[in-house]
Every structure is written in structure tokens, then in C-alpha cells.
Enzyme design. Sequence first.
Site, PDB file in Angstrom:
ATOM      1  N   GLY A  96       7.097  -4.618  -3.061  1.00  0.00           N
ATOM      2  CA  GLY A  96       8.508  -4.592  -2.688  1.00  0.00           C
ATOM      3  C   GLY A  96       8.753  -4.699  -1.192  1.00  0.00           C
TER       4      GLY A  96
ATOM      5  CB  SER B 249       5.548  -9.299  -2.005  1.00  0.00           C
ATOM      6  OG  SER B 249       6.129  -8.057  -1.622  1.00  0.00           O
TER       7      SER B 249
ATOM      8  CD  GLU C  13       1.365  -3.718  -9.169  1.00  0.00           C
ATOM      9  OE1 GLU C  13       2.073  -4.694  -9.338  1.00  0.00           O
ATOM     10  OE2 GLU C  13       1.755  -2.549  -9.345  1.00  0.00           O
TER      11      GLU C  13
ATOM     12  CE  LYS D 133       8.060  -2.439  -9.269  1.00  0.00           C
ATOM     13  NZ  LYS D 133       7.600  -2.351  -7.899  1.00  0.00           N
TER      14      LYS D 133
ATOM     15  CG  HIS E  49       3.663   0.785 -10.977  1.00  0.00           C
ATOM     16  ND1 HIS E  49       4.251   1.175  -9.800  1.00  0.00           N
ATOM     17  CD2 HIS E  49       3.713  -0.566 -11.001  1.00  0.00           C
ATOM     18  CE1 HIS E  49       4.648   0.082  -9.141  1.00  0.00           C
ATOM     19  NE2 HIS E  49       4.330  -0.982  -9.850  1.00  0.00           N
TER      20      HIS E  49
ATOM     21  CG  ASN F 193       7.199  -2.871 -13.401  1.00  0.00           C
ATOM     22  OD1 ASN F 193       8.097  -2.360 -14.100  1.00  0.00           O
ATOM     23  ND2 ASN F 193       6.496  -2.181 -12.520  1.00  0.00           N
TER      24      ASN F 193
ATOM     25  CD  GLU G 138       7.322   1.287  -7.833  1.00  0.00           C
ATOM     26  OE1 GLU G 138       7.801   1.240  -8.981  1.00  0.00           O
ATOM     27  OE2 GLU G 138       7.287   0.299  -7.073  1.00  0.00           O
TER      28      GLU G 138
END
Length: 251
Positions: free
Chosen positions: A173, A212, A167, A11, A95, A9, A97
Site C-alpha cells: 500500500g 503495490s 509480501e 481488505k 497477512h 485481497n 496487517e
Amino acid sequence: MRRPMVAGNWKMHGTRASVAELTNGLRHLALPSGVDVAVFPPCLYINQVVDALKGKSISVGAQNSAVESMQGALTGEIAPSQLVDAGCSLVLIGHSERRQIMGEQDKMLIRKFAAAQACGLIPVLCVGETLEQREAGKTLEVVGRQLGSIIEDLGVGAFAKAVIAYEPVWAIGTGLTASPQQAQDVHAAIRAQLAAENSEVARGVRLLYGGSVKAANAAELFGMPDIDGGLIGGASLNADEFGAICRAAGN
Ligand SMILES: O=C[C@H](O)COP(=O)(O)O
């Protein structure tokens, strides 16, 4: 036997130049034949990536799609049918985010999931808890609710042609990875939730771990019985690192 999958991904990263460099790196990777590999570039670069990866066994997906399948009056959105037209075969749904920053909620995600499937795209449903929720002992409740909303509305059969990515938000991240056992525990719970409705669907669905993942920790994570690969963020922006992660899934 489930076929492993590793998906990158990207992003909101990239320029025409850096995308050209990254796809050139991907073209030259030695990828394991037993692993499905996919990348999710920013929408703007999907055409460029599809063209650059022609002839390579790397699928291209989108990071988001509209609640309606077909093109129409929906300013700023991209229809799943347009993604198919551009050469995509997958799309990320929910996702963290997008859930957290864009406020996407289960009701909207059900529509996005269904609209994507109606066009033949494979939805990759992302689920996961925040650090606060984990510390409050609510991980399985939160993940169970995110998954359950799709099962309730669309039926468990929807997962015969879908992928799920677990996730944990606190691992995205941050350099903090869930331990293989922490990830396995949630993956096992996800599979059990599906199995309660349909054991065949539960056995067949691929469950990716994201948060990560790097070449250095991928093999250990992918070695767990219910982890069928990974959804990779930062490390997928480096072709060599991404290639090493793909190979870890092939062992
Ligand atoms: O979609 C990918 C995940 O958000 C993981 O991102 P990360 O590998 O940079 O932690």
C-alpha cells in the site's frame, strides 16, 4: 509447470453497492484460461460475491479464519467449515496487517493454517519483512522463521496443498514495489527452504508476490522464475486493472 495465480485481497473495503459494482466488472472481464483467479472480500460480503460470480472461474476466499475448524463458542470468529459452507475455497493466513495490527503470532497461525486445511480450504500463508528488518539484513531470517514455524509443526507436506505469498511490509500500500530481482531472491530462498525438506513439494508450491503490484509492473514481476503470480491489494478494487494484472500472469 506451476499454474499462475492472481488473487485480489479487498481488505476492509466495500459496501453492498460497491461490491455489486466490482463483481459486475469482474463478470465481464476476459480472463486468461491458464491462470487461477481468486478474490478475498470482507467476510460480510462473501455470500454476495459467491452469488454474483456463479458460473465464472473466479474462486472466492476469506481474509482470515478461526483457530478451530468447526463452528462453536468463539465469539466474533468464523470457522473454516463455515467458509466452506459459504462457498470459499481459500483463506489468507497471517497477512502482515493481521500480524502487526491484530498481534497474530506464529503459534496462532499454525493453528489457523491446520484448521483451514482440515476443512479442505487452501491456506495462502503470507510472509514478509518490515523495512527495519530489511535494512538490518534480516529479510531471509524473518521470512525463514515465519515459514519454518509451519514446516516444523505441520511438516513440509502441508505445502502440497497451500500457497505462499511473499509480501514485504514496506511495499504494501505504499507504492514502493520490491524490484523483480529483490522479490525473486526471497522467492528462491523460500523454495530452497522447502526443497531442503522435500523437493517435490518445493517444485509444486505456488509463490505469489504482493506489495503495490499494478498492471504496469505485473508482467516484469511475474516473469521471474520463482514468482508464480500475485496477491493484489489496492489494484484489485478496480476490475479493469485487476483483469490486466491477471492477463499479465497468463503471458
Ligand atoms: O494482500 C495484499 C497486499 O497487502 C498488497 O497490497 P497492495 O497491493 O495494496 O500494496
